[in-house]
Design an enzyme around this catalytic site. Structure first.
Site, short mmCIF file in Angstrom:
data_model
loop_
_atom_site.label_atom_id
_atom_site.label_comp_id
_atom_site.label_asym_id
_atom_site.label_seq_id
_atom_site.Cartn_x
_atom_site.Cartn_y
_atom_site.Cartn_z
N HIS A 285 0.90 -1.23 -0.26
CA HIS A 285 0.36 -0.25 -0.40
C HIS A 285 0.71 1.01 0.24
O HIS A 285 0.42 2.29 0.38
CB HIS A 285 -0.98 0.19 1.25
CG HIS A 285 -2.08 -1.04 0.70
ND1 HIS A 285 -3.17 -0.68 0.38
CD2 HIS A 285 -2.11 -2.22 1.16
CE1 HIS A 285 -3.72 -2.19 -0.03
NE2 HIS A 285 -3.37 -2.48 1.39
N ASP A 351 -1.06 -3.94 5.85
CA ASP A 351 -2.23 -5.29 5.59
C ASP A 351 -1.83 -5.15 3.80
O ASP A 351 -1.32 -5.09 3.34
CB ASP A 351 -3.57 -4.75 6.16
CG ASP A 351 -3.71 -2.98 5.17
OD1 ASP A 351 -2.94 -2.03 5.31
OD2 ASP A 351 -4.67 -2.39 4.30
N GLU A 352 -2.76 -6.08 3.77
CA GLU A 352 -2.41 -6.57 2.72
C GLU A 352 -1.47 -7.38 1.85
O GLU A 352 -1.42 -6.84 0.18
CB GLU A 352 -3.54 -6.13 1.84
CG GLU A 352 -5.01 -5.99 1.81
CD GLU A 352 -6.22 -5.62 1.50
OE1 GLU A 352 -7.06 -6.07 1.07
OE2 GLU A 352 -5.36 -4.14 1.39
N LEU A 353 0.04 -7.27 2.31
CA LEU A 353 0.76 -7.50 2.22
C LEU A 353 0.45 -8.62 0.59
O LEU A 353 0.68 -10.12 0.64
CB LEU A 353 2.35 -7.41 2.67
CG LEU A 353 3.87 -7.66 2.10
CD1 LEU A 353 4.18 -6.53 0.85
CD2 LEU A 353 4.54 -8.05 2.65
#
Ligand SMILES: *[C@@H]1O[C@H](CO)[C@@H](O)[C@H](O)[C@H]1NC(C)=O
Ligand SMILES: *[C@@H]1O[C@H](CO)[C@@H](O)[C@H](O)[C@H]1NC(C)=O
Ligand SMILES: *[C@@H]1O[C@H](CO)[C@@H](O)[C@H](O)[C@H]1NC(C)=O
Ligand SMILES: *[C@@H]1O[C@H](CO)[C@@H](O)[C@H](O)[C@H]1NC(C)=O
Ligand SMILES: *[C@@H]1O[C@H](CO)[C@@H](O)[C@H](O)[C@H]1NC(C)=O
Ligand SMILES: *[C@@H]1O[C@H](CO)[C@@H](O)[C@H](O)[C@H]1NC(C)=O
Ligand SMILES: *[C@@H]1O[C@H](CO)[C@@H](O)[C@H](O)[C@H]1NC(C)=O
Length: 581
Positions: A285, A351-353
């Site tokens: 992100h 988050d969301e790597l």
């Protein structure tokens, strides 16, 4: 539209005299039916000393006295300015029955006595969860004496918000009254962390938008504004030692936040008992950094995006690169000392790597989690050491400990979003948690796709173009969620509270208020009052709805464009006419 599901009702309206619609519900509340009028000359004392009421007074510093004085000015000012005549809460023609006769025996509030029982500590306006006691007691006697007692200045702020909700303007003009004397309230929050996650990267928001949000938070007794200030889409944050980040990464030169803007927002929040803290999400992100530092980032705008990240444009830090580390040293040394005077926390994202990103990293060329995990551990350790060095407490998204098995300090607060099972696991591991369960508390959900699809296969696959987390989280659903429902007592103690998420893919300043309010106020009650009442029973939607309807009208009167959540007809007669289902 009519509903085909209307069962026969037991009609309860006859016995309901009048809702006294305090939102969020106090822990204990009793009221009477005597009328008291409020005058601009009411005598105010703070710990025994006379406190002048100056219309529009704003705190210059962060002393307890200035903060209390400014809060009194706002509270009285809003009663006088909001012109809140509650015709919309009474049945047609019945406002006159509710309103007192202004020509008969008026009794005035004589004194507002404010007592703070302990001195505020230096951390009072940037507390860790639980560090500040927000409780207050409020009494209004029938002889016109008001007493507000609290342990801290923040508690006084909370009590003053309640105080304002006891008053209405009279339809005949400049009279302000409460019909509820005598009043006795004892109140305190169930959870210390009650917040909004506010994304300023998918869309930029003006300072006025953010201040208006802080205002509505304070009205709702919410106390944390988590600003997700950057993401792969844009970098609005001006960093003086790295000016190229916002020069190249903001949507436009005007869509930025200067150091003075950030400090101004933090101070604006602090005087209202709302701590403003920042998140710079990493190592995923963060694609937009490639606009100014392409050498630090992999997979920026890589296609198809879903191989590399959750939404375009992708982009992550290189995980085994010393230039990334030097860059972050410089970034943190610039940003953290400036936010630390006004916040206890700094959120480093996580988050969301997507493991695939490191396939494109010439220093790694692998998506094997066994290769990546130690690199991520080192990365997190380094950033959290920086956060601590500047006197802040790290926050992080749940994937870091749960998906990546990265070990984090016990001081770290983990933000869960993937559901109640995550909260259970994290607290089971001994972590402090705030909950943003996307099935209940994501306010952006359920408003349709923002991606566009070519005719043919993609069109067919995505028809009818819902977003990923619909349907919309109704206020009733938000209200129903109890973040500690299935936890042991030990685990429950580690849940500090929660945040409603305002991810801004399809939200900007023009649409903000109606999407966030009053639903974030509903989260406010779930976290301030708790899902269960004093008797241990689930709180009732039917009881809450008329209070929420009144609170929504008060928000609108204060200039917050809060949404309506039922038809006007339901709101009349204190909502008790026929709208219970
Ligand atoms: C409020 O009243 C209760 C009951 O008298 C008392 O225990 C509590 O300490 C009071 N709280 C404050 C902030 O004065
Ligand atoms: C990683 O990329 C491959 C294609 O190279 C794709 O099949 C897979 O779904 C991707 N993994 C994730 C988690 O996106
Ligand atoms: C990380 O970089 C170091 C130094 O360049 C290198 O020795 C090591 O093999 C790299 N690690 C991975 C997993 O690529
Ligand atoms: C790693 O890449 C391979 C080949 O593209 C893919 O099949 C696999 O799903 C990827 N693993 C992860 C964790 O994304
Ligand atoms: C984390 O640990 C769990 C359970 O031991 C395992 O299933 C998972 O693969 C691990 N994840 C990583 C990224 O190492
Ligand atoms: C609690 O557990 C029950 C039974 O497993 C489940 O139906 C419910 O959704 C859970 N509630 C929460 C808030 O986790
Ligand atoms: C209370 O609400 C929860 C959901 O928050 C629900 O699972 C539970 O059944 C309710 N309990 C009662 C007694 O209605």
């Amino acid at each position: 539209m009519f509903s085909h599901l209307v069962p026969l009702l037991t009609v309860v309206l006859a016995t309901i005299s009048s809702v006294s619609a305090v939102w969020p519900a106090p822990q204990s509340y009793s009221k009477g039916s005597s009328v008291l009028y409020l005058h601009q000359n009411i005598k105010i004392t703070y710990n025994g000393a006379f406190l002048p009421y100056t219309y529009g007074y704003t705190a210059q510093g962060l002393s307890s006295k200035e903060i209390v004085q400014a809060a009194v000015s706002r509270a009285l000012g809003s009663i006088f300015d909001d012109k809140f005549v509650p015709w919309m809460l009474k049945r047609r023609g019945e406002l006159a029955k509710f309103e007192p006769d202004v020509y008969k025996g008026q009794r005035w509030l004589e004194t507002l006595q404010i007592v703070q029982t302990t001195e505020d500590k230096s951390s009072a306006f940037k507390p860790l969860a639980g560090e500040v006691d927000e409780s207050y007691n409020l009494t209004l006697g029938t002889e016109g004496e008001v007493k507000l007692t609290a342990v801290s200045a923040v508690g006084i702020l909370r009590g003053l918000e309640t105080f304002t909700q006891l008053f209405y303007q009279h339809s005949s003009g400049t009279f302000w009254y409460t019909p509820f004397a005598p009043v006795a309230i004892q109140d305190s929050p169930r959870f210390p962390h009650r917040g909004i996650l506010f994304d300023t990267a998918r869309h930029w928001f003006s300072i006025a938008d953010i201040k208006r949000t802080i205002d509505a938070m304070a009205f709702s007794k919410l106390n944390r504004l988590h600003v997700h200030v950057t993401d792969s889409q844009s970098w609005p944050l001006v960093v003086p030692s790295l000016p190229e980040l916002s020069e190249k990464g903001a949507y436009s030169p005007a869509q930025t936040y200067s150091p003075a803007d950030i400090e101004g927002l933090q101070r604006y929040g602090a005087v209202r008992g709302v701590q403003v803290y920042l998140e710079i999400d990493m190592p995923g992100h963060i694609g937009v950094v490639a606009e100014s530092h392409p050498e630090l980032i992999v997979a920026y705008d890589a296609q198809p995006y879903y191989w590399w990240c959750a939404q375009p444009p992708c982009g992550a830090f290189k995980l085994n690169n010393t230039a990334v580390d030097s860059f972050l040293e410089k970034l943190f040394d610039d940003v953290l000392p400036r936010v630390a005077p006004y916040s206890a926390y700094f959120h480093t994202g996580g988050d969301e790597l997507n493991a695939n990103d490191s396939m494109l990293d010439e220093g790694i060329r692998s998506n094997d989690t066994e290769v990546l995990q130690p690199l991520l551990q080192k990365f997190i350790d380094a950033q959290h050491a920086r956060v601590r060095k500047h006197g802040l407490t790290p926050m992080i998204w749940e994937e870091v400990p749960l998906h990546w098995n990265v070990t984090i300090g016990k001081d770290t607060v983990v933000q869960a979003w993937l559901g109640a099972d995550s909260v259970k696991m994290l607290t089971g591991m001994g972590h402090k948690v705030i909950d943003s369960n996307y099935n209940f508390w994501y306010l952006d959900c359920g408003r349709g796709q923002w991606l566009t699809f070519e005719n043919g296969e993609a069109w067919d696959e995505f028809f009818p173009f819902n977003d990923w987390c619909g349907p919309t989280k109704s206020w009733q659903l938000i209200y129903s969620y109890d973040p500690i429902a299935n936890l042991t007592e030990e685990e429950s103690k580690l849940v500090l509270g929660g945040e409603a998420a305002v991810w801004s893919e399809t939200i900007d300043g023009a649409t903000l208020d109606g999407i966030v309010w009053p639903r974030a106020s509903v989260l406010g009650e779930a976290l301030w009052s708790g899902r269960k009442d004093a008797a241990g029973q689930n709180r009732s939607q039917v009881e809450a709805a008329p209070r929420l309807a009144e609170f929504r009208e008060r928000l609108v009167a204060k200039g917050i464009g809060a949404a309506v959540f039922w038809q006007e007809w339901c709101g009349q007669a204190d909502g008790m006419f026929v709208c219970p289902g």
